[in-house]
Design a protein around this motif. Structure first.
Motif, PDB file in Angstrom:
ATOM      1  N   ILE A  92       5.926  16.475  -1.868  1.00 11.50           N
ATOM      2  CA  ILE A  92       4.672  15.651  -1.563  1.00 11.50           C
ATOM      3  C   ILE A  92       5.398  14.294  -1.166  1.00 11.50           C
ATOM      4  O   ILE A  92       5.902  13.677  -2.225  1.00 11.50           O
ATOM      5  CB  ILE A  92       3.740  15.402  -2.956  1.00 11.50           C
ATOM      6  N   ARG A  93       5.289  13.812   0.058  1.00 12.48           N
ATOM      7  CA  ARG A  93       6.087  12.454   0.491  1.00 12.48           C
ATOM      8  C   ARG A  93       5.152  11.471   0.674  1.00 12.48           C
ATOM      9  O   ARG A  93       4.178  11.535   1.154  1.00 12.48           O
ATOM     10  CB  ARG A  93       6.838  12.977   1.708  1.00 12.48           C
ATOM     11  N   LEU A  94       5.521  10.198   0.097  1.00 10.33           N
ATOM     12  CA  LEU A  94       4.872   8.909   0.195  1.00 10.33           C
ATOM     13  C   LEU A  94       5.608   7.897   0.877  1.00 10.33           C
ATOM     14  O   LEU A  94       6.977   7.925   0.923  1.00 10.33           O
ATOM     15  CB  LEU A  94       4.333   8.548  -1.289  1.00 10.33           C
ATOM     16  N   VAL A  95       4.853   6.965   1.628  1.00 11.61           N
ATOM     17  CA  VAL A  95       5.298   5.850   2.014  1.00 11.61           C
ATOM     18  C   VAL A  95       4.659   4.464   1.283  1.00 11.61           C
ATOM     19  O   VAL A  95       3.625   4.614   1.041  1.00 11.61           O
ATOM     20  CB  VAL A  95       5.341   5.781   3.705  1.00 11.61           C
ATOM     21  N   ALA A  96       5.693   3.612   1.296  1.00 12.32           N
ATOM     22  CA  ALA A  96       5.004   2.146   0.752  1.00 12.32           C
ATOM     23  C   ALA A  96       4.951   1.386   1.915  1.00 12.32           C
ATOM     24  O   ALA A  96       6.288   1.437   2.633  1.00 12.32           O
ATOM     25  CB  ALA A  96       5.645   1.635  -0.261  1.00 12.32           C
ATOM     26  N   GLU A  97       4.038   0.642   2.324  1.00 18.07           N
ATOM     27  CA  GLU A  97       3.893  -0.332   3.407  1.00 18.07           C
ATOM     28  C   GLU A  97       3.646  -1.709   3.122  1.00 18.07           C
ATOM     29  O   GLU A  97       2.768  -1.907   1.949  1.00 18.07           O
ATOM     30  CB  GLU A  97       2.777   0.012   4.540  1.00 18.07           C
ATOM     31  N   ILE A  98       4.186  -2.688   3.521  1.00 21.60           N
ATOM     32  CA  ILE A  98       3.809  -4.234   3.451  1.00 21.60           C
ATOM     33  C   ILE A  98       3.341  -4.510   4.805  1.00 21.60           C
ATOM     34  O   ILE A  98       4.455  -4.366   5.794  1.00 21.60           O
ATOM     35  CB  ILE A  98       4.877  -5.107   2.851  1.00 21.60           C
ATOM     36  N   GLY A 108       9.506   1.415   2.044  1.00 25.87           N
ATOM     37  CA  GLY A 108       9.709   2.231   0.879  1.00 25.87           C
ATOM     38  C   GLY A 108       9.234   3.949   0.980  1.00 25.87           C
ATOM     39  O   GLY A 108       8.326   3.824   1.703  1.00 25.87           O
ATOM     40  N   ILE A 109       9.860   4.702   0.208  1.00 20.01           N
ATOM     41  CA  ILE A 109       9.566   6.016   0.298  1.00 20.01           C
ATOM     42  C   ILE A 109       9.664   6.736  -1.119  1.00 20.01           C
ATOM     43  O   ILE A 109      10.471   6.218  -1.796  1.00 20.01           O
ATOM     44  CB  ILE A 109      10.270   6.781   1.261  1.00 20.01           C
ATOM     45  N   GLY A 110       8.925   7.618  -1.190  1.00 19.96           N
ATOM     46  CA  GLY A 110       9.242   8.467  -2.601  1.00 19.96           C
ATOM     47  C   GLY A 110       8.706   9.936  -2.326  1.00 19.96           C
ATOM     48  O   GLY A 110       8.069  10.318  -1.179  1.00 19.96           O
ATOM     49  N   ALA A 111       8.971  10.738  -3.335  1.00 18.03           N
ATOM     50  CA  ALA A 111       8.749  12.304  -3.139  1.00 18.03           C
ATOM     51  C   ALA A 111       8.598  12.760  -4.741  1.00 18.03           C
ATOM     52  O   ALA A 111       9.396  12.171  -5.624  1.00 18.03           O
ATOM     53  CB  ALA A 111       9.705  13.015  -2.380  1.00 18.03           C
ATOM     54  N   LYS A 113       2.124   5.652  -8.082  1.00 18.76           N
ATOM     55  CA  LYS A 113       1.382   6.693  -7.488  1.00 18.76           C
ATOM     56  C   LYS A 113       1.929   8.078  -7.540  1.00 18.76           C
ATOM     57  O   LYS A 113       1.043   9.053  -7.640  1.00 18.76           O
ATOM     58  CB  LYS A 113       1.448   6.112  -5.751  1.00 18.76           C
ATOM     59  N   ILE A 114       3.029   8.416  -7.503  1.00 18.21           N
ATOM     60  CA  ILE A 114       3.648   9.651  -7.858  1.00 18.21           C
ATOM     61  C   ILE A 114       3.146   9.997  -9.271  1.00 18.21           C
ATOM     62  O   ILE A 114       2.928  11.372  -9.250  1.00 18.21           O
ATOM     63  CB  ILE A 114       5.372   9.581  -7.814  1.00 18.21           C
ATOM     64  N   GLU A 115       3.308   9.148 -10.346  1.00 19.16           N
ATOM     65  CA  GLU A 115       2.774   9.632 -11.609  1.00 19.16           C
ATOM     66  C   GLU A 115       1.324  10.014 -11.515  1.00 19.16           C
ATOM     67  O   GLU A 115       0.824  11.026 -12.101  1.00 19.16           O
ATOM     68  CB  GLU A 115       2.764   8.595 -12.545  1.00 19.16           C
ATOM     69  N   SER A 116       0.722   9.255 -10.678  1.00 16.88           N
ATOM     70  CA  SER A 116      -0.978   9.576 -10.650  1.00 16.88           C
ATOM     71  C   SER A 116      -1.055  10.837  -9.875  1.00 16.88           C
ATOM     72  O   SER A 116      -1.994  11.768 -10.387  1.00 16.88           O
ATOM     73  CB  SER A 116      -1.465   8.315  -9.898  1.00 16.88           C
ATOM     74  N   ILE A 117      -0.340  11.160  -8.943  1.00 17.94           N
ATOM     75  CA  ILE A 117      -0.335  12.418  -8.237  1.00 17.94           C
ATOM     76  C   ILE A 117       0.088  13.672  -9.215  1.00 17.94           C
ATOM     77  O   ILE A 117      -0.768  14.630  -9.396  1.00 17.94           O
ATOM     78  CB  ILE A 117       0.306  12.666  -6.774  1.00 17.94           C
ATOM     79  N   THR A 170       0.631  -1.153  -0.065  1.00 17.84           N
ATOM     80  CA  THR A 170       0.067  -0.002  -0.029  1.00 17.84           C
ATOM     81  C   THR A 170       0.892   1.388   0.093  1.00 17.84           C
ATOM     82  O   THR A 170       1.820   1.181   0.739  1.00 17.84           O
ATOM     83  CB  THR A 170      -0.977   0.035   1.193  1.00 17.84           C
ATOM     84  N   VAL A 171       0.445   2.329  -0.729  1.00 17.80           N
ATOM     85  CA  VAL A 171       1.281   3.454  -0.902  1.00 17.80           C
ATOM     86  C   VAL A 171       0.125   4.577  -0.253  1.00 17.80           C
ATOM     87  O   VAL A 171      -0.897   4.771  -0.623  1.00 17.80           O
ATOM     88  CB  VAL A 171       1.678   3.862  -2.229  1.00 17.80           C
ATOM     89  N   ARG A 172       0.780   5.391   0.685  1.00 16.95           N
ATOM     90  CA  ARG A 172       0.078   6.607   1.093  1.00 16.95           C
ATOM     91  C   ARG A 172       1.032   7.680   1.434  1.00 16.95           C
ATOM     92  O   ARG A 172       2.217   7.437   1.291  1.00 16.95           O
ATOM     93  CB  ARG A 172      -0.655   6.008   2.343  1.00 16.95           C
ATOM     94  N   LYS A 173       0.085   8.696   1.875  1.00 17.19           N
ATOM     95  CA  LYS A 173       0.976  10.033   2.070  1.00 17.19           C
ATOM     96  C   LYS A 173       1.839   9.839   3.571  1.00 17.19           C
ATOM     97  O   LYS A 173       1.213   9.185   4.388  1.00 17.19           O
ATOM     98  CB  LYS A 173       0.136  11.255   2.395  1.00 17.19           C
ATOM     99  N   MET A 174       2.915  10.440   3.369  1.00 18.09           N
ATOM    100  CA  MET A 174       3.549  10.187   4.841  1.00 18.09           C
ATOM    101  C   MET A 174       2.870  11.207   5.836  1.00 18.09           C
ATOM    102  O   MET A 174       2.649  12.331   5.599  1.00 18.09           O
ATOM    103  CB  MET A 174       5.207  10.924   4.574  1.00 18.09           C
ATOM    104  N   HIS A 175       2.969  10.735   7.085  1.00 18.80           N
ATOM    105  CA  HIS A 175       2.585  11.460   8.155  1.00 18.80           C
ATOM    106  C   HIS A 175       3.673  12.194   8.937  1.00 18.80           C
ATOM    107  O   HIS A 175       4.763  11.471   8.799  1.00 18.80           O
ATOM    108  CB  HIS A 175       1.750  10.759   9.076  1.00 18.80           C
ATOM    109  N   ASP A 176       3.822  13.193   9.599  1.00 20.84           N
ATOM    110  CA  ASP A 176       5.014  13.611  10.246  1.00 20.84           C
ATOM    111  C   ASP A 176       5.560  12.800  11.124  1.00 20.84           C
ATOM    112  O   ASP A 176       6.868  12.665  11.310  1.00 20.84           O
ATOM    113  CB  ASP A 176       4.590  14.862  11.275  1.00 20.84           C
ATOM    114  N   ASP A 177       4.557  11.977  11.983  1.00 27.91           N
ATOM    115  CA  ASP A 177       5.371  10.924  12.822  1.00 27.91           C
ATOM    116  C   ASP A 177       5.986   9.654  12.179  1.00 27.91           C
ATOM    117  O   ASP A 177       6.621   8.985  12.792  1.00 27.91           O
ATOM    118  CB  ASP A 177       4.483  10.331  13.734  1.00 27.91           C
ATOM    119  N   ASP A 178       6.014   9.784  10.690  1.00 29.53           N
ATOM    120  CA  ASP A 178       6.537   8.802   9.965  1.00 29.53           C
ATOM    121  C   ASP A 178       8.075   9.238   9.743  1.00 29.53           C
ATOM    122  O   ASP A 178       8.986   8.467   9.026  1.00 29.53           O
ATOM    123  CB  ASP A 178       6.036   8.444   8.513  1.00 29.53           C
ATOM    124  N   ALA A 179       8.473  10.334   9.860  1.00 30.22           N
ATOM    125  CA  ALA A 179       9.704  10.999   9.494  1.00 30.22           C
ATOM    126  C   ALA A 179      10.874  10.169   9.793  1.00 30.22           C
ATOM    127  O   ALA A 179      11.624   9.991   8.765  1.00 30.22           O
ATOM    128  CB  ALA A 179       9.640  12.414   9.987  1.00 30.22           C
TER     129      ALA A 179
END
Ligand SMILES: CC(C)(COP(=O)(O)OP(=O)(O)OC[C@H]1O[C@@H](n2cnc3c(N)ncnc32)[C@H](O)[C@@H]1OP(=O)(O)O)[C@@H](O)C(=O)NCCC(=O)NCCS
Length: 163
Positions: free
Chosen positions: A61-67, A73-76, A105-109, A4-13
């Motif tokens: 715009i920062r993203l995190v990927a989770e399993i 994984g991370i992206g921006a 997800k980055i391309e979609s945004i 799953t890929v979602r936006k990063m929250h501050d507490d994920d930094a």
């Protein structure tokens, strides 16, 4: 195995920076001198470093990927520059499609922001990855890290087809 890929929250930094550093030190380190690695992924990760990262001067715009709810994984994306800024995957999660999920997800945004092209300063390490996702190499160049340290990179771009 669901990614799953979602936006990063501050507490994920902290975890975001840990994944970044693990990818640089565990994967990209084979292709770069140690001095570049030290500036690209400086250790230790400090509270000051986290605060500077969260200040986000370029409005990434920062993203995190989770399993299994673990960030691996991370992206921006920087919309104002048409720039795919970052895509990093923890070494033990590589080649499972995590990086691809982040880039999609980055391309979609980017499309949501009506961008028609994305540029990326790819590491030498990641060039085959971006090529596999349809990015073309424009030229070899240098990327300047925040510290001023220069590192070899490949300037890549992709036109985004509407979906
Ligand atoms: C580059 C990176 C993000 C790829 O993440 P990943 O999750 O392993 O990538 P994927 O599993 O989605 O790979 C998709 C496709 O890209 C290509 N690919 C990925 N890594 C590759 C490699 N090391 N060599 C050749 N092709 C590669 C393959 O075609 C792959 O498909 P396949 O596994 O079915 O063969 C990851 O290796 C990484 O973090 N590298 C170090 C950090 C870095 O340099 N990041 C880029 C900064 S600009």
């Amino acid at each position: 195995m669901e990614i799953t890929v979602r936006k990063m929250h501050d507490d994920d930094a902290r975890r975001f920076l840990e994944v970044h550093h693990a990818a640089v030190r565990g994967i990209a380190a084979e292709d770069y001198p140690q001095a570049v690695i030290e500036d690209w992924a400086p250790q230790p990760i400090t509270e000051k470093g986290i605060a500077e990262f969260l200040a986000n001067p370029d409005n990434e715009i920062r993203l995190v990927a989770e399993i299994n709810s673990e960030i691996i994984g991370i992206g921006a994306l920087v919309v104002a520059n048409n720039e795919l800024r970052a895509c990093y995957v923890a070494p033990d999660a590589s080649r499972k499609g995590v990086g691809s999920a982040l880039v999609h997800k980055i391309e979609s945004i980017a499309r949501d922001h009506e961008l028609v092209v994305l540029h990326a300063d790819s590491s030498v390490t990641a060039e085959p990855f971006y090529r596999a996702l349809g990015y073309a190499a424009r030229k070899h160049g240098q990327h300047i890290l925040r510290s001023g340290q220069r590192m070899a990179c490949v300037k890549m771009e992709k036109r985004l087809e509407p979906q």
